[in-house]
Design a protein around this motif. Structure first.
Motif, PDB file in Angstrom:
ATOM      1  N   PHE A  50       1.492 -33.039  -7.621  1.00  0.00           N
ATOM      2  CA  PHE A  50       1.906 -33.516  -8.939  1.00  0.00           C
ATOM      3  C   PHE A  50       1.354 -34.910  -9.186  1.00  0.00           C
ATOM      4  CE2 PHE A  50       5.244 -34.908  -6.069  1.00  0.00           C
ATOM      5  CZ  PHE A  50       5.660 -36.140  -6.548  1.00  0.00           C
ATOM      6  N   THR A  51       1.412 -35.324 -10.447  1.00  0.00           N
ATOM      7  CA  THR A  51       0.826 -36.603 -10.845  1.00  0.00           C
ATOM      8  C   THR A  51       1.857 -37.458 -11.550  1.00  0.00           C
ATOM      9  OG1 THR A  51      -1.282 -35.466 -11.165  1.00  0.00           O
ATOM     10  CG2 THR A  51      -1.104 -37.697 -12.040  1.00  0.00           C
ATOM     11  N   THR A  60       1.690 -33.952 -14.507  1.00  0.00           N
ATOM     12  CA  THR A  60       1.180 -32.620 -14.162  1.00  0.00           C
ATOM     13  C   THR A  60       1.851 -32.152 -12.878  1.00  0.00           C
ATOM     14  OG1 THR A  60      -0.662 -33.379 -12.758  1.00  0.00           O
ATOM     15  CG2 THR A  60      -1.092 -33.174 -15.130  1.00  0.00           C
ATOM     16  N   VAL A  61       1.981 -30.834 -12.727  1.00  0.00           N
ATOM     17  CA  VAL A  61       2.491 -30.255 -11.488  1.00  0.00           C
ATOM     18  C   VAL A  61       1.744 -28.954 -11.220  1.00  0.00           C
ATOM     19  CG1 VAL A  61       4.379 -29.082 -12.721  1.00  0.00           C
ATOM     20  CG2 VAL A  61       4.533 -29.426 -10.251  1.00  0.00           C
ATOM     21  N   ARG A  62       1.343 -28.767  -9.954  1.00  0.00           N
ATOM     22  CA  ARG A  62       0.651 -27.552  -9.540  1.00  0.00           C
ATOM     23  C   ARG A  62       1.370 -26.946  -8.341  1.00  0.00           C
ATOM     24  NH1 ARG A  62      -4.529 -26.451 -10.954  1.00  0.00           N
ATOM     25  NH2 ARG A  62      -3.841 -24.377 -10.247  1.00  0.00           N
ATOM     26  N   LEU A 107      -1.900 -39.194  -8.298  1.00  0.00           N
ATOM     27  CA  LEU A 107      -1.756 -37.836  -7.789  1.00  0.00           C
ATOM     28  C   LEU A 107      -1.165 -37.843  -6.387  1.00  0.00           C
ATOM     29  CD1 LEU A 107      -3.991 -34.799  -8.237  1.00  0.00           C
ATOM     30  CD2 LEU A 107      -3.428 -35.464  -5.897  1.00  0.00           C
ATOM     31  N   ILE A 108      -0.152 -37.007  -6.181  1.00  0.00           N
ATOM     32  CA  ILE A 108       0.545 -36.898  -4.902  1.00  0.00           C
ATOM     33  C   ILE A 108       0.447 -35.471  -4.385  1.00  0.00           C
ATOM     34  CG2 ILE A 108       2.794 -36.974  -3.750  1.00  0.00           C
ATOM     35  CD1 ILE A 108       3.645 -39.114  -5.736  1.00  0.00           C
ATOM     36  N   ARG A 109      -0.004 -35.319  -3.146  1.00  0.00           N
ATOM     37  CA  ARG A 109       0.127 -34.039  -2.456  1.00  0.00           C
ATOM     38  C   ARG A 109       1.449 -34.089  -1.709  1.00  0.00           C
ATOM     39  NH1 ARG A 109      -4.129 -33.142   1.965  1.00  0.00           N
ATOM     40  NH2 ARG A 109      -2.680 -34.465   3.092  1.00  0.00           N
ATOM     41  N   LYS A 112      -0.630 -45.727  -9.604  1.00  0.00           N
ATOM     42  CA  LYS A 112      -0.256 -46.101  -8.244  1.00  0.00           C
ATOM     43  C   LYS A 112       1.096 -46.782  -8.209  1.00  0.00           C
ATOM     44  CE  LYS A 112      -1.694 -48.891  -4.262  1.00  0.00           C
ATOM     45  NZ  LYS A 112      -0.377 -49.554  -4.148  1.00  0.00           N
ATOM     46  N   ALA A 113       1.376 -47.645  -9.171  1.00  0.00           N
ATOM     47  CA  ALA A 113       2.661 -48.344  -9.184  1.00  0.00           C
ATOM     48  C   ALA A 113       3.823 -47.356  -9.268  1.00  0.00           C
ATOM     49  CB  ALA A 113       2.711 -49.330 -10.355  1.00  0.00           C
ATOM     50  N   ALA A 114       3.646 -46.295 -10.030  1.00  0.00           N
ATOM     51  CA  ALA A 114       4.692 -45.276 -10.124  1.00  0.00           C
ATOM     52  C   ALA A 114       4.882 -44.557  -8.793  1.00  0.00           C
ATOM     53  CB  ALA A 114       4.343 -44.284 -11.222  1.00  0.00           C
ATOM     54  N   VAL A 115       3.782 -44.277  -8.105  1.00  0.00           N
ATOM     55  CA  VAL A 115       3.874 -43.658  -6.785  1.00  0.00           C
ATOM     56  C   VAL A 115       4.586 -44.592  -5.818  1.00  0.00           C
ATOM     57  CG1 VAL A 115       2.576 -42.738  -4.819  1.00  0.00           C
ATOM     58  CG2 VAL A 115       1.798 -42.292  -7.158  1.00  0.00           C
TER      59      VAL A 115
END
Length: 369
Positions: free
Chosen positions: A298-299, A270-272, A343-345, A303-306
């Motif tokens: 975005f998501t 997702t992306v906002r 989710l990442i800001r 956590k491992a992906a982040v």
């Protein structure tokens, strides 16, 4: 009306006096000299918790940009809590954003609720309940971190019909992106720690209003509780405001480019960003806001992906807060925010757009490699 660049450079700057600096201060002082006979006098500084000339210069600058009388505080949460606690009484009802800054929700659900205030949490995009009996509606638009947007003018009209007040958390937008008081809000409150000052070096908050009684109440609350900004922080903030227009322009440009990349990359679920025509908030944001901020949410899968994304990026710092010169990414779930683990800001800095996009692309590619 002059342009934003001119306004921020000249906001709060004193009249030209030969031999004086463009931006005087900071003025350090806890006690000030009193008249030995008359004692404290109205309009003359007497004690540092009550007033400071460096605050006044900064408040003049922010007040010009927001279009109201400004009261500065030690932090954004100090400003928010001052608004809530100075307005609300036992038996009142307050509506807070259910998807906004989580510390605001936590403060409302604990300190306000235990003091007899009814607290309702409502998503920024709604739907909103009947608002005729609400004493205070606090909205955060765009919301942090989800970036949903609500119609300030419409909600203000509904709340005012019942005699209530509306406060808007304007942190993400800044007064160059949105002027809540022009849209009917009674109070614009914000963390000056973020994009307003933009150098990641101070804590600051403020509240602006056009109601003299509200301004006096907030000023009195600040003096009584001691939630004051330091003069050095106020001076740094005022100095930083002069580049606000330039910083926001680059951050918004970078956000548009990063959002486009994210929307097309297979690692992103997702992306906002309210500046994208495909975003659910686009219609209201494009009508209500003067510019879209440099924050993209975005998501990734988890956590491992982040972790892989942050390890692979060279221009992206892992840090909380946003709006600074340097691009940063914050996995919101690590702070207890009710968001997905991935989710990442993402706060775009002022790096060259091509460099930032290339770095983000490499980091995203590493996520799925």
């Amino acid at each position: 009306m002059t342009g934003d660049g001119t306004r921020v450079v000249h906001a709060g700057v004193p009249s030209a006096v030969p031999g004086r600096s463009f931006l005087p201060g900071p003025a350090f002082g806890a006690p000030y000299h009193l008249d030995p006979v008359l004692g404290p006098q109205p309009g003359v500084d007497g004690y540092g918790r009550t007033d400071n000339p460096t605050w006044r210069a900064l408040e003049s600058a922010i007040g010009e940009l927001e279009g109201g009388e400004c009261v500065t505080f030690a932090s954004g949460m100090a400003a928010v809590s001052a608004v809530l606690l100075s307005v609300l009484r036992p038996g009142d009802t307050v509506v807070v954003p259910g998807d906004g800054y989580y510390k605001t929700r936590a403060f409302a659900s604990s300190h306000l609720a235990e003091r007899g205030v009814t607290v309702l949490e409502v998503p920024t995009a709604g739907p909103y309940p009947a608002l005729e009996t609400v004493r205070l509606l606090l909205i955060e638009t765009p919301a942090n971190p989800g970036l949903d947007v609500c119609d300030i003018a419409d909600l203000a009209a509904r709340v005012h019909a019942g005699g209530g007040l509306v406060a808007v958390d304007n942190t993400t937008a800044t007064p160059l992106g949105q002027r809540p008081l022009d849209l009917g809000a009674d109070i614009s409150v914000a963390s000056g720690t973020k994009a307003l000052t933009g150098h990641s070096d101070i804590l600051l908050g403020y509240a602006c209003t056009r109601d003299p009684e509200l301004a006096a109440s907030l000023t009195g609350w600040r003096g009584a509780t001691g939630a004051v900004a330091g003069p050095f922080e106020a001076w740094l903030a005022h100095r930083s405001i002069g580049t606000l227009d330039l910083r926001l322009a680059r951050q918004s440009t970078n956000a548009a480019a990063v959002a486009a990349l994210l929307a097309a990359h297979p690692a992103v679920t997702t992306v906002r960003w309210p500046g994208r025509p495909e975003d659910p908030a686009y219609a209201v944001a494009s009508r209500q806001m003067r510019r879209i901020p440099g924050v993209v949410t975005f998501t990734l899968a988890d956590k491992a992906a982040v972790d892989r994304f942050l390890e692979a990026a060279s221009l992206v710092f892992a840090a909380t807060s946003f709006g600074g010169l340097h691009t940063s990414a914050d996995r919101r779930a690590q702070w207890g925010d009710d968001t997905p683990d991935g989710l990442i800001r993402f706060s775009c800095g002022i790096e060259d757009t091509d460099d930032l996009v290339a770095d983000v692309r490499r980091a995203l590619d590493a996520v799925i490699a």
